[in-house]
Design a protein around this motif. Structure first.
Motif, PDB file in Angstrom:
ATOM      1  N   ASN A 100       3.584  10.169  -9.777  1.00 58.78           N
ATOM      2  CA  ASN A 100       2.495  10.287 -10.528  1.00 58.78           C
ATOM      3  C   ASN A 100       1.677  11.992 -11.039  1.00 58.78           C
ATOM      4  O   ASN A 100       1.162  12.662 -11.971  1.00 58.78           O
ATOM      5  CB  ASN A 100       0.782   9.022 -11.207  1.00 58.78           C
ATOM      6  N   THR A 101       1.132  12.458  -9.532  1.00 55.55           N
ATOM      7  CA  THR A 101       0.961  13.303  -9.755  1.00 55.55           C
ATOM      8  C   THR A 101       1.716  14.974  -9.803  1.00 55.55           C
ATOM      9  O   THR A 101       1.688  16.002  -9.714  1.00 55.55           O
ATOM     10  CB  THR A 101       0.375  13.826  -8.153  1.00 55.55           C
ATOM     11  N   GLU A 129       0.973  -1.381  -0.216  1.00 50.23           N
ATOM     12  CA  GLU A 129      -0.109  -0.292  -0.166  1.00 50.23           C
ATOM     13  C   GLU A 129       0.820   1.101   0.364  1.00 50.23           C
ATOM     14  O   GLU A 129       0.527   1.900  -0.397  1.00 50.23           O
ATOM     15  CB  GLU A 129      -0.429  -0.107   1.076  1.00 50.23           C
ATOM     16  N   ASP A 146       4.462   5.669  -5.002  1.00 49.90           N
ATOM     17  CA  ASP A 146       3.639   5.643  -7.020  1.00 49.90           C
ATOM     18  C   ASP A 146       2.945   6.867  -7.473  1.00 49.90           C
ATOM     19  O   ASP A 146       3.345   7.478  -7.944  1.00 49.90           O
ATOM     20  CB  ASP A 146       3.959   3.686  -7.179  1.00 49.90           C
ATOM     21  N   GLY A 147       1.950   6.449  -6.547  1.00 45.16           N
ATOM     22  CA  GLY A 147       0.909   8.039  -7.204  1.00 45.16           C
ATOM     23  C   GLY A 147       1.148   8.688  -6.896  1.00 45.16           C
ATOM     24  O   GLY A 147       0.535   9.973  -7.801  1.00 45.16           O
ATOM     25  N   TRP A 148       1.740   9.356  -6.001  1.00 39.14           N
ATOM     26  CA  TRP A 148       2.420  10.764  -5.427  1.00 39.14           C
ATOM     27  C   TRP A 148       3.158  11.501  -6.482  1.00 39.14           C
ATOM     28  O   TRP A 148       3.554  12.496  -7.433  1.00 39.14           O
ATOM     29  CB  TRP A 148       2.678  10.890  -4.496  1.00 39.14           C
ATOM     30  N   ALA A 174       2.399   1.920  -3.589  1.00 37.90           N
ATOM     31  CA  ALA A 174       1.630   2.192  -4.086  1.00 37.90           C
ATOM     32  C   ALA A 174       1.029   4.019  -4.714  1.00 37.90           C
ATOM     33  O   ALA A 174       1.357   4.644  -4.604  1.00 37.90           O
ATOM     34  CB  ALA A 174       0.205   2.264  -4.336  1.00 37.90           C
ATOM     35  N   THR A 175       1.366   4.381  -2.536  1.00 39.05           N
ATOM     36  CA  THR A 175       0.755   5.491  -2.359  1.00 39.05           C
ATOM     37  C   THR A 175       2.214   6.416  -2.728  1.00 39.05           C
ATOM     38  O   THR A 175       1.690   7.562  -3.055  1.00 39.05           O
ATOM     39  CB  THR A 175       0.949   5.637  -0.191  1.00 39.05           C
TER      40      THR A 175
END
Length: 162
Positions: free
Chosen positions: A76-77, A66, A72-74, A69-70
């Motif tokens: 992407n922003t 988790e 990696d998600g950051w 993924a957090t």
């Protein structure tokens, strides 16, 4: 996990000094700390927990996934960094941070549990972490993969949590 107001104001990546301080529990909890450091600190804590409580490995690994993924998600922003100028796809930094956290936890565990800290395995563990820190510095600086030394490849890869 990452607060939007903080994400918008701090898109630069922390350097290796900041990451290692975070893995050691000295950063990552203050309001002004980089958002990636909060997840990095939790990853390091989870790796320590995994070493101390192997029966909880599955639960810990789910939480690690988790957090990866957090991160990696950051990423992407965030605005595209210099690696894009070299036509390199975005790097999955969550896995890189997780690997560094694992190696730090392993090296720290060996340092505090070995009767002789001059043992080769203690030295090797810290050397692996240093190699990953070098790789992180190249990554943050935007050095294209073709120009990196790849110090953390196979012999330097930390396999302590799998």
């Amino acid at each position: 996990m990452f607060r939007h107001e903080h994400v918008a104001t701090d898109s630069r990546l922390p350097d290796w000094h900041e990451l290692l301080a975070t893995f050691g529990g000295h950063r990552g909890e203050q309001p002004g700390d980089h958002p990636l450091l909060r997840s990095a600190r939790t990853l390091a804590e989870l790796h320590h927990d995994r070493l101390d409580q192997p029966a909880r490995a599955a639960e810990i690994d789910c939480r690690r996934s988790e957090l990866i993924a957090t991160i990696d998600g950051w990423m992407n922003t965030q605005p595209r960094r210099s690696y894009c100028a070299h036509r390199i796809p975005p790097i999955a930094l969550g896995g890189v941070v997780d690997r560094m956290a694992a190696c730090h936890a392993h090296a720290d565990h060996l340092l505090h549990s070995s009767t002789d800290i001059s043992e080769e395995r203690v030295h090797i563990a810290w050397h692996r972490l240093a190699a990953l820190a070098d790789d992180w510095s190249d990554l943050v600086a935007g050095v294209p993969p073709s120009e990196r030394l790849h110090t953390s490849r196979d012999p330097g890869r930390c396999r302590c949590t799998r």
